[in-house]
Write a protein that holds these residues in place. Structure first.
Motif, PDB file in Angstrom:
ATOM      1  N   ASP A 138     -10.124  -2.900   3.714  1.00 34.70           N
ATOM      2  CA  ASP A 138      -9.464  -2.746   4.818  1.00 34.70           C
ATOM      3  C   ASP A 138      -7.836  -2.872   4.595  1.00 34.70           C
ATOM      4  N   GLU A 139      -7.317  -1.630   4.356  1.00 33.51           N
ATOM      5  CA  GLU A 139      -6.048  -1.775   3.923  1.00 33.51           C
ATOM      6  C   GLU A 139      -5.061  -2.331   4.705  1.00 33.51           C
ATOM      7  N   ASN A 140      -5.154  -2.100   6.112  1.00 34.43           N
ATOM      8  CA  ASN A 140      -4.329  -2.683   6.939  1.00 34.43           C
ATOM      9  C   ASN A 140      -4.156  -4.077   7.181  1.00 34.43           C
ATOM     10  N   ARG A 141      -5.553  -4.708   6.935  1.00 37.09           N
ATOM     11  CA  ARG A 141      -5.465  -6.165   7.009  1.00 37.09           C
ATOM     12  C   ARG A 141      -4.660  -7.012   5.686  1.00 37.09           C
ATOM     13  N   VAL A 142      -5.019  -5.913   4.645  1.00 37.07           N
ATOM     14  CA  VAL A 142      -4.325  -6.535   3.501  1.00 37.07           C
ATOM     15  C   VAL A 142      -2.613  -6.371   3.778  1.00 37.07           C
ATOM     16  N   PHE A 182      -1.316  -6.695   6.485  1.00 37.64           N
ATOM     17  CA  PHE A 182      -0.931  -7.783   7.543  1.00 37.64           C
ATOM     18  C   PHE A 182      -0.811  -9.053   6.913  1.00 37.64           C
ATOM     19  N   SER A 183      -1.590  -9.305   5.815  1.00 35.23           N
ATOM     20  CA  SER A 183      -1.582 -10.488   5.154  1.00 35.23           C
ATOM     21  C   SER A 183      -0.502 -10.823   4.337  1.00 35.23           C
ATOM     22  N   GLY A 184       0.228  -9.683   4.454  1.00 34.70           N
ATOM     23  CA  GLY A 184       1.636 -10.038   3.320  1.00 34.70           C
ATOM     24  C   GLY A 184       1.699  -9.477   2.226  1.00 34.70           C
ATOM     25  N   TYR A 185       0.651  -8.594   1.697  1.00 36.78           N
ATOM     26  CA  TYR A 185       0.523  -7.950   0.522  1.00 36.78           C
ATOM     27  C   TYR A 185       1.193  -6.621   0.561  1.00 36.78           C
ATOM     28  N   ASP A 186       1.777  -5.988  -0.133  1.00 35.68           N
ATOM     29  CA  ASP A 186       2.118  -4.563  -0.210  1.00 35.68           C
ATOM     30  C   ASP A 186       1.063  -3.661  -0.977  1.00 35.68           C
ATOM     31  N   PRO A 187       0.163  -3.282  -0.494  1.00 36.14           N
ATOM     32  CA  PRO A 187      -0.863  -2.507  -1.326  1.00 36.14           C
ATOM     33  C   PRO A 187      -0.483  -1.542  -2.106  1.00 36.14           C
ATOM     34  N   THR A 188       0.831  -0.748  -1.819  1.00 37.92           N
ATOM     35  CA  THR A 188       1.293   0.339  -2.607  1.00 37.92           C
ATOM     36  C   THR A 188       1.470   0.103  -4.004  1.00 37.92           C
ATOM     37  N   TRP A 189       1.948  -1.116  -4.440  1.00 35.15           N
ATOM     38  CA  TRP A 189       2.157  -1.508  -5.898  1.00 35.15           C
ATOM     39  C   TRP A 189       0.933  -1.477  -6.599  1.00 35.15           C
ATOM     40  N   PHE A 190      -0.221  -2.380  -5.683  1.00 38.51           N
ATOM     41  CA  PHE A 190      -1.218  -2.591  -6.639  1.00 38.51           C
ATOM     42  C   PHE A 190      -2.120  -1.430  -6.655  1.00 38.51           C
ATOM     43  N   LYS A 191      -1.918  -0.384  -5.673  1.00 39.41           N
ATOM     44  CA  LYS A 191      -2.420   0.896  -5.753  1.00 39.41           C
ATOM     45  C   LYS A 191      -1.815   1.663  -7.219  1.00 39.41           C
ATOM     46  N   VAL A 192      -0.444   1.737  -7.123  1.00 34.63           N
ATOM     47  CA  VAL A 192       0.313   2.320  -8.175  1.00 34.63           C
ATOM     48  C   VAL A 192      -0.196   1.948  -9.575  1.00 34.63           C
ATOM     49  N   LEU A 193      -0.394   0.427  -9.552  1.00 32.91           N
ATOM     50  CA  LEU A 193      -0.790  -0.134 -10.699  1.00 32.91           C
ATOM     51  C   LEU A 193      -2.114   0.274 -11.147  1.00 32.91           C
ATOM     52  N   VAL A 194      -3.042   0.278 -10.444  1.00 30.85           N
ATOM     53  CA  VAL A 194      -4.374   0.192 -10.658  1.00 30.85           C
ATOM     54  C   VAL A 194      -4.502   2.012 -11.099  1.00 30.85           C
ATOM     55  N   PHE A 195      -3.845   2.693 -10.492  1.00 34.61           N
ATOM     56  CA  PHE A 195      -3.999   4.235 -10.583  1.00 34.61           C
ATOM     57  C   PHE A 195      -3.478   4.453 -12.087  1.00 34.61           C
ATOM     58  N   ALA A 196      -2.304   3.830 -12.358  1.00 33.74           N
ATOM     59  CA  ALA A 196      -1.733   3.909 -13.802  1.00 33.74           C
ATOM     60  C   ALA A 196      -2.750   3.585 -14.694  1.00 33.74           C
ATOM     61  N   VAL A 197      -3.110   2.404 -14.428  1.00 32.02           N
ATOM     62  CA  VAL A 197      -4.245   1.879 -15.455  1.00 32.02           C
ATOM     63  C   VAL A 197      -5.390   2.759 -15.613  1.00 32.02           C
ATOM     64  N   SER A 198      -5.834   3.239 -14.557  1.00 34.61           N
ATOM     65  CA  SER A 198      -7.096   4.208 -14.639  1.00 34.61           C
ATOM     66  C   SER A 198      -6.462   5.663 -15.502  1.00 34.61           C
ATOM     67  N   GLY A 199      -5.334   5.927 -15.143  1.00 30.37           N
ATOM     68  CA  GLY A 199      -4.865   7.041 -16.012  1.00 30.37           C
ATOM     69  C   GLY A 199      -4.514   6.899 -17.237  1.00 30.37           C
TER      70      GLY A 199
END
Lengths: 414, 330
Positions: free
Chosen positions: A237-241, A243-260
């Motif tokens: 549930d990305e929206n809930r994340v 709303f909890s005060g995290y910015d999912p963008t950076w985590f997604k960018v980071l994990v995508f980069a690691v995966s790359g």
């Protein structure tokens, strides 16, 4: 309930420690087995195949990280795979006497080495670039996509389009990177040895095993802690994340980069073991195939990703040598199978059906149906005793019904 | 100056012609995606089936003799529609309806179907490409006398443009003037509410998927006029088609039209090097000319167009005409 004796206070930590020890031992045994025992059992050809499969399993680990845990289905991992492969292949192509440039350049009338080849003269920088270049490309692609909250199938399509773009670029640029012909590595030399020689191949095999274990541990570390829980939260549930005060963008960018970056390592290892890297590593079909490895093994289980890759690749080699036309049918049905009846893959099937039976045979209690923390929580246990819903001690708890009943009772009482 | 205008006109015609191929292939995909949120990776294979249907219709009509052989294209269009729609219906009833609400799984399942269809054609028909010859009245082109450069507008291209317009108009009236079209639009807007009001959503899904697939079949019929047909034909179109849908915005017919035309024209202008030619007389523009020359091939044009699309999505992430809503989701 198995851990009650080990640590009454914090069963979760105890379980984690127990699992960690078991996993560590398994890994060490596996490493010894693959490096010490298997070579004497398998022929050189089979060992080479295993090396290649293992390097593909490394990509699968990366895909599992973003798809299984974070819920991002990338159909463009071929880009990162190929970028890693090209990186190492460029270094190998440059192992020439002073002042010469690789042969293929003369075909297109190129006199001077294109500028981006220069860093690849040095091996340490190459090794670094093999990881960094795909990671940066992934980070940029991820950033421009995730920044706008583009997700789901949109993300998949965009990664696929990016894949096509890179494919076009690499096939179109003969003068820069030898176009469709790709870069051959098997006649090149590394440390004064021909890359395709048995001794070098054996070295690469060992590196692959070590890299697979290292990357497994990296993924294990990433997914087990807070970061891993956040990834799963983004998936569920990305929206809930948000709303909890995290910015999912950076985590997604980071994990995508690691995966790359992981895919880059895999690409480099695969290239030296197969002897050539061509733009065909960036074909649409290959990148989707990577996803099926993870799906067959089981999403969100790292063991599943590795296992799935080995199994599917083994099936592929056997089938496509004997009945080439059957392989695509098989692959097509595999896709249908894993999404319809086997959504959790082989590992999921094992966990759901076989594992409880094995546990039962070994005399352990069947696993709890709710969260273990609920079962083992002393406070909850006390409450249960209070409401007389605790099952007799020699019987396993049946938590789902009884617990929810007790909660209901609790609420209904004034 | 005349040259300049002629160049631009040729560019516009070719661009619209590329755009209409994109649009006719994207039309079915856009409707299905809008309604069900499902990306059908087998869409290209449905086009391929339509193209093969055209091939078979051609063979039958050629066997019938001359007056018939000239009109096979007209008969092939409904045949291609029906074949593709039937396969689409089987696909929806057999696989996709079990996967609603799981778009990524649907994506993978349709890829599996796509592999199976391709291999099926390879084993049952042939792995080699087959040729569909256009009837005599679609060969050649319209000559336009313009000063020193004669222009030819190929009839085949014009036929595709007309066919695309016909499809768009047909889909528009179906969606906006028929009762099933009303139901489809209603389910697209709000599935739960439509179901509550008694609209049979399962039937609507099946119908829409069949129509979307049928449109892919017509697209397949159209692409036979552009080149030979093989098991992998569909793969050449699929990603461009997706880009049309992504740029156009979900569930918006008009968005798809605009995005297909814009992508078509930009692709042609970059790929043919028109920009480079147009700018080359100007000395100050030399670096820009070199830049456009680098991208002046059909495959490099795709690189550039993709970069432009990504750039565009930074400004309008939900496409040209985003669906209005009040959710936190896009």
């Amino acid at each position: 309930m198995t851990v009650n004796g080990v640590n009454q206070r914090n069963p979760k930590q105890a379980i984690a420690r127990q699992r960690f020890i078991i996993e560590g031992i398994t890994l060490i045994v596996l490493a010894i087995g693959m490096m010490g025992v298997l070579p004497s059992l398998l022929s050189a050809f089979q060992l080479k195949l295993l090396g290649r499969f293992l390097s593909l399993a490394i990509v699968a680990l990366g895909i599992d990280l973003i798809w299984g845990y974070t819920g991002l289905l990338s159909l463009g991992h071929g880009i990162f795979f190929a970028l890693g492969g090209y990186g190492l292949a460029m270094h190998l192509s440059l192992q020439l006497p002073e002042g010469q440039i690789p042969d293929f350049f003369s075909l297109y009338g190129v006199q001077k080495l294109p500028f981006f080849w220069y860093p690849y003269y040095s091996l340490p920088i190459t090794v670094l670039l093999v990881i960094i270049v795909p990671a940066i490309v992934a980070a940029i692609l991820g950033f421009v996509v995730f920044r706008n909250r583009i997700k789901g199938v949109y993300f998949s399509i965009l990664t696929q389009a990016a894949l096509l773009v890179f494919y076009n670029f690499f096939t179109g640029q003969q003068k820069l990177i030898n176009g469709t012909n790709g870069l051959k590595t098997d006649t090149t030399e590394l440390f004064g040895q021909v890359v395709s020689s048995p001794r070098m191949q054996w070295t690469f095999y060992q590196y692959t095993v070590l890299a697979a274990i290292a990357i497994y541990l990296l993924c294990r570390w990433l997914t087990s802690g807070r970061f891993g829980r956040l990834l799963v939260a983004i998936r569920d549930d990305e929206n809930r994340v948000r709303f909890s005060g995290y910015d999912p963008t950076w985590f997604k960018v980071l994990v995508f980069a690691v995966s790359g970056g992981i895919a880059g390592v895999a690409g480099a290892l695969y290239t030296v073991q197969s002897g050539i890297i061509t733009p065909s590593a960036m074909e649409v079909a290959f990148s989707i195939e990577m996803v099926i490895w993870v799906a067959v093994g089981g999403r969100a289980t790292l063991v599943g990703a590795v296992l799935g890759t080995l199994l599917v690749q083994y099936a592929r080699t056997t089938l496509s040598t004997q009945f080439p036309e059957v392989w695509l049918f098989f692959q097509g049905f595999l896709f249908l199978l894993v999404v319809t009846v086997l959504p959790n893959g082989i590992v999921g099937l094992f966990n759901e059906t076989l594992w409880p039976k094995i546990r039962g045979r070994l005399g352990f209690a069947p696993p709890a149906l709710t969260y273990p923390s609920l079962d083992n929580d002393p406070d909850l246990q006390k409450e249960r005793e209070q409401f007389h819903t605790t099952p007799p001690p020699d019987h396993p708890p049946q938590p789902v019904e009884s617990l929810s009943d007790s909660v209901d009772e609790d609420r209904s009482r004034p | 100056m005349v040259d300049f205008i002629v160049q631009l006109l040729i560019g516009a015609f070719n661009g619209i012609s590329i755009g209409s191929v994109l649009l006719i292939s994207a039309l079915g995909l856009a409707i299905v995606f809008g309604l069900m949120g499902v990306i059908n990776l087998a869409h290209g294979e449905l086009m391929m089936l339509g193209a093969y249907t055209t091939f078979f219709v051609q063979n039958i009509f050629n066997a019938l003799g001359d007056p018939w052989a000239q009109v096979y294209t007209i008969a092939a269009i409904p045949a291609a529609f029906l074949v593709a729609a039937l396969v689409g219906l089987i696909l929806e009833r057999g696989v996709i309806r079990f996967l609603y609400g799981r778009p990524l799984e649907t994506l993978l399942a349709t890829w599996g179907v796509s592999l199976i269809l391709r291999q099926l054609v390879r084993t049952t028909i042939s792995a080699r490409n087959v040729d569909v010859t256009a009837p005599a009245w679609l060969r050649g082109g319209l000559q336009i006398p313009t000063g020193n450069i004669p222009i030819q507008l190929p009839y085949a291209r014009m036929f595709i443009i007309v066919l695309t317009i016909a499809c768009v108009v047909g889909v528009y009236f179906f969606l906006n003037a028929s009762s099933w079209g009303l139901r489809i639009r209603s389910v697209t807007q709000n599935r739960e509410m439509s179901a509550c009001l008694g609209i049979p959503t399962a039937t609507v899904d099946a119908l829409t998927f069949a129509i979307g697939s049928g449109l892919a079949g017509i697209a397949g019929c159209a692409i036979t006029l552009l080149g030979s047909v093989g098991p992998n034909t569909g793969q050449n179109y699929i990603i461009d088609t997706f880009m049309v849908v992504v740029v156009g915005g979900v569930g918006n017919l008009f968005g798809s039209i605009v995005s297909a035309m814009v992508i078509g024209i930009v692709t042609y202008l970059i790929g043919s090097g028109t920009f480079a030619v147009l700018l080359s007389p100007m000395d100050s523009m030399q670096p820009v000319v070199a830049f456009f020359e680098f991208f002046a091939s059909s495959s490099m044009a795709k690189v550039m167009v993709f970069a432009l699309i990504i750039g565009f999505l930074q400004i309008k992430p939900a496409g040209i005409f985003p669906q209005k809503g009040r959710t936190a989701e896009l």
